[in-house]
Scaffold this motif. Sequence first.
Motif, PDB file in Angstrom:
ATOM      1  N   ILE B  11      -5.749  -8.556 -11.492  1.00  0.00           N
ATOM      2  CA  ILE B  11      -6.993  -9.370 -10.476  1.00  0.00           C
ATOM      3  C   ILE B  11      -6.734 -10.770 -10.552  1.00  0.00           C
ATOM      4  CG2 ILE B  11      -9.230  -9.679  -9.470  1.00  0.00           C
ATOM      5  CD1 ILE B  11      -9.183  -5.923 -10.387  1.00  0.00           C
ATOM      6  N   THR B 146     -10.109   8.046  -8.763  1.00  0.00           N
ATOM      7  CA  THR B 146      -9.585   7.154  -7.967  1.00  0.00           C
ATOM      8  C   THR B 146      -8.571   7.212  -7.283  1.00  0.00           C
ATOM      9  OG1 THR B 146      -8.139   6.717 -10.527  1.00  0.00           O
ATOM     10  CG2 THR B 146     -10.311   5.350 -10.104  1.00  0.00           C
ATOM     11  N   LYS B 150      -7.926   3.274  -2.905  1.00  0.00           N
ATOM     12  CA  LYS B 150      -6.828   1.312  -2.624  1.00  0.00           C
ATOM     13  C   LYS B 150      -7.155   0.660  -3.398  1.00  0.00           C
ATOM     14  CE  LYS B 150      -6.466   3.582   2.385  1.00  0.00           C
ATOM     15  NZ  LYS B 150      -6.922   4.567   1.690  1.00  0.00           N
ATOM     16  N   SER B 151      -5.553  -0.078  -3.789  1.00  0.00           N
ATOM     17  CA  SER B 151      -5.578  -0.635  -4.871  1.00  0.00           C
ATOM     18  C   SER B 151      -5.416  -1.713  -4.228  1.00  0.00           C
ATOM     19  CB  SER B 151      -5.031  -0.513  -6.056  1.00  0.00           C
ATOM     20  OG  SER B 151      -3.726   0.468  -5.914  1.00  0.00           O
ATOM     21  N   ASP B 152      -5.062  -2.108  -3.468  1.00  0.00           N
ATOM     22  CA  ASP B 152      -4.315  -3.821  -2.874  1.00  0.00           C
ATOM     23  C   ASP B 152      -5.180  -4.427  -3.011  1.00  0.00           C
ATOM     24  OD1 ASP B 152      -2.883  -6.001  -1.326  1.00  0.00           O
ATOM     25  OD2 ASP B 152      -1.940  -4.706   0.130  1.00  0.00           O
ATOM     26  N   THR B 153      -4.638  -5.713  -4.021  1.00  0.00           N
ATOM     27  CA  THR B 153      -5.571  -6.729  -4.396  1.00  0.00           C
ATOM     28  C   THR B 153      -5.712  -7.758  -3.639  1.00  0.00           C
ATOM     29  OG1 THR B 153      -4.302  -7.758  -6.250  1.00  0.00           O
ATOM     30  CG2 THR B 153      -5.917  -6.241  -6.727  1.00  0.00           C
ATOM     31  N   GLY B 156      -8.000  -6.728  -0.844  1.00  0.00           N
ATOM     32  CA  GLY B 156      -8.966  -5.981  -1.858  1.00  0.00           C
ATOM     33  C   GLY B 156      -9.853  -7.588  -1.788  1.00  0.00           C
ATOM     34  N   GLN B 178     -13.926   1.864  -5.749  1.00  0.00           N
ATOM     35  CA  GLN B 178     -12.854   0.991  -4.740  1.00  0.00           C
ATOM     36  C   GLN B 178     -13.224  -0.293  -4.851  1.00  0.00           C
ATOM     37  OE1 GLN B 178     -10.556   2.427  -2.207  1.00  0.00           O
ATOM     38  NE2 GLN B 178     -10.604   0.195  -2.895  1.00  0.00           N
ATOM     39  N   SER B 182      -9.620  -3.093  -6.113  1.00  0.00           N
ATOM     40  CA  SER B 182      -8.991  -3.522  -5.512  1.00  0.00           C
ATOM     41  C   SER B 182      -8.991  -4.539  -5.282  1.00  0.00           C
ATOM     42  CB  SER B 182      -8.781  -3.023  -3.868  1.00  0.00           C
ATOM     43  OG  SER B 182     -10.238  -2.826  -3.848  1.00  0.00           O
ATOM     44  N   SER B 184     -11.980  -6.161  -4.854  1.00  0.00           N
ATOM     45  CA  SER B 184     -12.904  -7.238  -4.823  1.00  0.00           C
ATOM     46  C   SER B 184     -14.544  -7.494  -5.142  1.00  0.00           C
ATOM     47  CB  SER B 184     -13.426  -5.934  -3.289  1.00  0.00           C
ATOM     48  OG  SER B 184     -12.565  -5.162  -2.436  1.00  0.00           O
TER      49      SER B 184
END
Lengths: 87, 442
Positions: B11, B146, B150-153, B156, B178, B182, B184
């Motif tokens: 991230i 987890t 969702k882990s699409d940054t 996110g 969550q 991601s 967020s």
Amino acid sequence: MNIKETIKETYLEVLEQTGSELLVPELTDDVVLLESGLDSLGFAILVATLEEKLEFDPFTMMDEPLYPTTFGEFVSIYEKMNPNNQI
Amino acid sequence: MNSLKKVLSNIPLDRNALMTDTISLTYGDIQKVIEKNSEIIKQIKSSNVVINGRSRFEFAKLLFLLDGEVKSILFLPQDIDASLHDRYYEEAQINFEVYLENDIIKYNFINKIENTNSSNETIWIIPTSGTTNIPKLVAHTFNSLTRTAKSDTDIGKTFRWGLVFDIYRFSGIQVFLQAMLSGSALIISEANASMSEILNNLTLHHCNALSATPSFWRKVLMSKELNELDFTIITLGGEIADENILQALKVKFSHAKILHIYASTEAGVGFSVNDAHAGFPKHYLDNGINGVSLKLSSTSTLMIKNEKQAQKYLSGNSLYEDDGFIDTGDIVEIKGERVYFLGRDSGAINVGGNKVQPEEIEHVLLNSGYVHAAFVYPKKNPMMGNIVCADVVLYDETTDAKIAKTGILQYCREKLENFKVPGIIKFVAELETTQSGKLKRS
């Protein structure tokens, strides 16, 4: 007694029943419900008690469900959904 | 094996991570807190630790520091009865209580117990919400929690999640994970914040994704702050989401994605429904959904099986039936192509996310001095999901109804939490009983 008066009277009963206090000088139309003295549980009891008295629950009858913010909106939902209304 | 710390490496460090009404930390700030503690963390490495009633913000930072380092973390929310602490410490073999002081880990020695846990993955020990029973401890891991997050940054970065569930509980930790997974931002409200403070905090930080109970959402829709709020993602959990609240949210936030989620501390990450209608499609029962198999028990409760069984009771008692399914205790009914939730098989009444056991209320009513017999049951309610109703037979039928009601309610308020006090009391001449003489529960 008209619906608005019944609602006001029942409101005060539920206030007493739940040991709550009115937080506004008067229940006017622009009073925000959740700041009036009853919490959401209090309103749940109010709706259930009104259903006993009026024999309808407008919130289960609406095509487009709506939750009221002010006392005026609350009353108007009852007035609008009242099955005894002559159209 | 994944861990919270590893997530950080994916991230951008300048992104906002944890935001309260007064403080904002970026992912880079969290990285710095971790570095600051890199020596001291070695002193408690591979031990079992407890985080006991610290603020949600502090808790979130502690998880970053501890996950992947200690053997287990016991979550003890502020509202857990303090008399249970010793028992939980023993069950979880706790060595240290940990907390932060100026972002440095401090610890109090609790007990020196040989660790029997040989896993190298940190166990997250979460108490169940408990009904009238004592909450049980359930062991989860970062990976089990987890599973569906969702882990699409890239996606996110557009989300600013609000945390209004308790982060010490399964529902809150799901929101936390969550958001972090991601990349967020997570907007944190503390346990003592009022509804207005919570909503103002969400507005301040432009929250656009929120997970909350149906009862919380009803309050949002009734709040004067409503028009300041806008959401891209709305999720509901923790209680049965009825058609009314789902449709009301759809009307108000027409462009939001609305999901209601089925999950629990015991059953783990379950499944979600995204058509903004109550219940779930019957084909979930027939074909499973996202790695979860479902079936009905002989008593019409929903049984659930995760492909990967991860969570377990810490006590060693089995959560699972022989075939790997967990009985959720939620009674369901199939109507056409849809499956609907009816309530709990224990008879527990869910009042705005709080569980009420009817027998407890009946017991209090019978002790009030007015009541000869009592029957407590739920009544569906558009504001709270359900409210508690009681049919009572008075000792003396000639007692003035208003005096009796006032007396009974006053006694109930002294003995019971607010949400347990009957909202409707009806005086009846007798109660319906079954042939065996038991109260008739529908």
